[in-house]
Write an enzyme that holds these catalytic residues in place. Structure first.
Site, short mmCIF file in Angstrom:
data_model
loop_
_atom_site.label_atom_id
_atom_site.label_comp_id
_atom_site.label_asym_id
_atom_site.label_seq_id
_atom_site.Cartn_x
_atom_site.Cartn_y
_atom_site.Cartn_z
N GLU A 296 -46.34 -0.98 -21.13
CA GLU A 296 -47.18 -0.87 -19.79
C GLU A 296 -46.86 -0.23 -18.83
OE1 GLU A 296 -48.56 -5.89 -20.23
OE2 GLU A 296 -47.08 -5.23 -18.98
N PRO A 297 -46.64 1.22 -19.08
CA PRO A 297 -46.16 2.16 -18.17
C PRO A 297 -47.42 2.33 -17.09
CG PRO A 297 -46.90 3.28 -19.85
CD PRO A 297 -47.03 1.74 -20.36
N GLY A 298 -47.06 2.43 -15.89
CA GLY A 298 -47.90 2.57 -14.70
C GLY A 298 -47.29 3.98 -13.98
N ARG A 335 -45.82 3.54 0.75
CA ARG A 335 -44.60 3.41 0.18
C ARG A 335 -43.54 3.72 1.06
NH1 ARG A 335 -43.02 5.77 -3.67
NH2 ARG A 335 -42.10 3.85 -4.86
N TYR A 339 -41.43 0.21 1.34
CA TYR A 339 -40.36 0.19 0.42
C TYR A 339 -39.10 1.14 0.71
CZ TYR A 339 -44.00 -1.43 -2.69
OH TYR A 339 -45.07 -1.91 -3.51
N CYS A 365 -50.69 3.54 14.87
CA CYS A 365 -49.91 3.06 16.28
C CYS A 365 -48.87 1.85 15.58
CB CYS A 365 -50.87 2.06 17.25
SG CYS A 365 -51.99 3.32 17.70
N GLU A 366 -47.80 2.58 14.92
CA GLU A 366 -46.79 1.60 14.27
C GLU A 366 -45.45 2.63 14.18
OE1 GLU A 366 -47.01 -1.42 12.39
OE2 GLU A 366 -49.03 -1.83 12.27
N TYR A 394 -49.49 3.92 -6.86
CA TYR A 394 -49.14 2.97 -5.83
C TYR A 394 -49.42 3.83 -4.53
CZ TYR A 394 -46.83 0.20 -9.30
OH TYR A 394 -46.51 -0.39 -10.32
C1 LIG Z 1 -46.96 -3.45 -12.30
C2 LIG Z 1 -46.99 -3.75 -13.52
C3 LIG Z 1 -46.68 -2.90 -14.78
C4 LIG Z 1 -46.36 -1.30 -14.25
O1 LIG Z 1 -45.13 -0.96 -13.81
P1 LIG Z 1 -44.67 0.46 -13.39
O2 LIG Z 1 -43.47 0.15 -12.72
O3 LIG Z 1 -45.59 1.13 -12.66
O4 LIG Z 1 -44.63 1.11 -14.56
C5 LIG Z 1 -46.55 -3.25 -15.96
N1 LIG Z 1 -46.91 -4.65 -16.40
C6 LIG Z 1 -47.09 -5.53 -15.45
C7 LIG Z 1 -47.28 -6.71 -15.94
C8 LIG Z 1 -47.06 -5.03 -13.99
O5 LIG Z 1 -47.08 -6.23 -13.09
#
Ligand SMILES: *Cc1c(COP(=O)(O)O)cnc(C)c1O
Length: 435
Positions: A296-298, A335, A339, A365-366, A394
């Site tokens: 599940e790469p994002g 970000r 973070y 204003c922060e 993100y």
């Molecule tokens: C956010 C998330 C991801 C993706 O994470 P990345 O760090 O963006 O790759 C995959 N699986 C689940 C369940 C998430 O909550």
């Protein structure tokens, strides 16, 4: 000849800004102007205004193909974590490339269906799925739920019974590992809200086996985000393997191993991100050869494909510090504020001026409203442009209208073409749902 010309330009870029991995090939200077693919960024600013999120199609394709190739050794699915960037044009592109989707809400499932994802390629995680969301997901015939609690299991079973369908599930198991990343994005550690606690995992499967409307398909874990050490993933996988063995001893077959997302990217030149291939070559041998895999790469698909183009509104010196005040603020890219994230910032016009230590800040204003602190930047005049790099994940997705600032425009670049994929919001849009 032409190729050599580009190569030398590319080396100049690397030397000049010592960028590593920040969409390297897709971001380059030609003479004094910064380009994404073959489009000059100052042209984008003129055409679409600033600040604007800009994405490189070929970088997205490249990033996804790396995952696809690495997974080709096994059966399985690459599910893009669409919370990182849910623009419909980007989702559509990934769906066309054969991606599945990892979703975290009913709204994301809706967006993914609209963008053309096959529902049978959609997985759904999240600690707080509501009854409405569960019913919507079941009626949409998604691939599977990643179930995060016993109560959620009950809810899914009941709702599936009510509408007379079977719900396919994996349990999201918290393997209690602690990867080295920002504490807000650690999810696989003991004491976080995510998943079924490690010690309850086998019991969860035994409970699910008794449920009439539940079909058990696999196991899921997602330990956090921006993880650069493959060892953390491997440790989690080894712990998950123990659960798989214990569950399968009880006659419950786990067909799919979902390893989650979380692979990091190179925001700074000191970071070294493992490739999908390196990740998978560590994880595959942990499990039996017949397992199917989901990833599940994002971030690692979209972060380095997207950048935020901003204009310098004013310069000033205060308390002995130099500031560049841009039209991009923390509401557009949170970000750095949230973070303490680092994004490389590049002036879009190359000059020979000596570099000055500068804070790049937004108009909000922060005091937390900054894009970068103590950066050595060549002189940028009022009206000049900066590119805040590696902001595709993100970035827009976490933006807001704070300070009543309309949401930004987004542009997708494909070779020498730039396409508007989200219109800049207007002042009227700010009032849209007020009654
Ligand atoms: C956010 C998330 C991801 C993706 O994470 P990345 O760090 O963006 O790759 C995959 N699986 C689940 C369940 C998430 O909550």
């Amino acid at each position: 000849m032409l190729k050599r010309h580009f190569d030398s330009e590319y080396k100049v870029l690397i030397k000049y800004y010592k960028i590593r991995g920040v969409g390297r090939k897709m971001l380059q200077f030609k003479k004094d102007d910064l380009y994404i693919e073959q489009v000059k960024l100052s042209d984008i600013a003129k055409e679409y205004g600033t600040s604007t999120y800009i994405y490189s199609k070929s970088q997205i394709v490249n990033n996804f193909e790396n995952y696809k190739k690495a997974l080709s050794l096994k059966e399985g699915l690459i599910c893009f974590a669409c919370k990182t960037n849910s623009n419909g044009a980007i989702l559509k592109l990934l769906a066309e490339l054969g991606a599945g989707a990892d979703t975290t809400s009913g709204g994301e499932i809706y967006r993914c269906l609209k963008a053309g994802f096959d529902p049978s390629n959609i997985v759904y995680a999240g600690v707080g799925k509501t009854a409405e969301e569960i019913e919507y997901a079941l009626k949409s015939k998604i691939f599977m739920f990643n179930v995060e609690s016993f109560e959620e299991l009950d809810a899914i079973d009941k709702i599936a019974g009510k509408i007379k369908v079977k719900a396919k599930i994996a349990f999201r198991v918290n393997p209690h590992v602690d990867p080295d990343t920002h504490s807000y994005i650690v999810t696989g550690k003991k004491g976080t809200k995510f998943g079924i606690p490690y010690e309850d995992a086998v019991n969860a499967y035994l409970t699910a086996k008794q449920k009439k409307n539940i079909v058990i398909l696999g196991i899921h874990s997602h330990i956090g985000s921006q993880i650069l050490d493959v060892g953390s993933f491997k440790l989690a996988a080894q712990k998950i393997k123990k659960v798989v063995d214990a569950v399968e001893k009880n006659g419950i077959k786990l067909e799919y191993i979902n390893c989650g997302g979380g692979l990091g990217v190179e925001y700074t030149k000191k970071q070294k991100a493992p490739s999908p291939k390196q990740l998978m070559s560590e994880l595959f041998p942990v499990f039996d050869a017949d397992k199917k895999f989901i990833f599940e790469p994002g971030r690692s698909i979209i972060a380095n494909a997207g950048h935020l183009l901003a204009k310098v509104i004013y310069k000033k010196v205060s308390g002995g510090k130099s500031f560049l005040i841009t039209d991009a603020g923390m509401n557009d890219l949170i970000r750095p504020t949230l973070y303490e994230a680092y994004h490389e910032i590049i002036p879009v016009k190359k000059t020979d001026d000596k570099k000055v230590k500068t804070d790049v800040v937004g108009p909000i204003c922060e005091s937390g409203d900054f894009m970068g602190k103590d950066r050595m930047l060549s002189v940028v005049e009022q009206g000049g442009y900066l590119l805040i790099t590696c902001a595709g994940a993100y970035g827009f997705a976490m933006s807001s209208e704070y300070n009543s600032r309309p949401l930004l425009a987004e542009v997708l670049i494909d070779g020498d073409k730039a396409v508007l994929i989200r219109k800049r919001a207007t002042y009227e849009d700010l009032l849209l749902n007020e009654v």
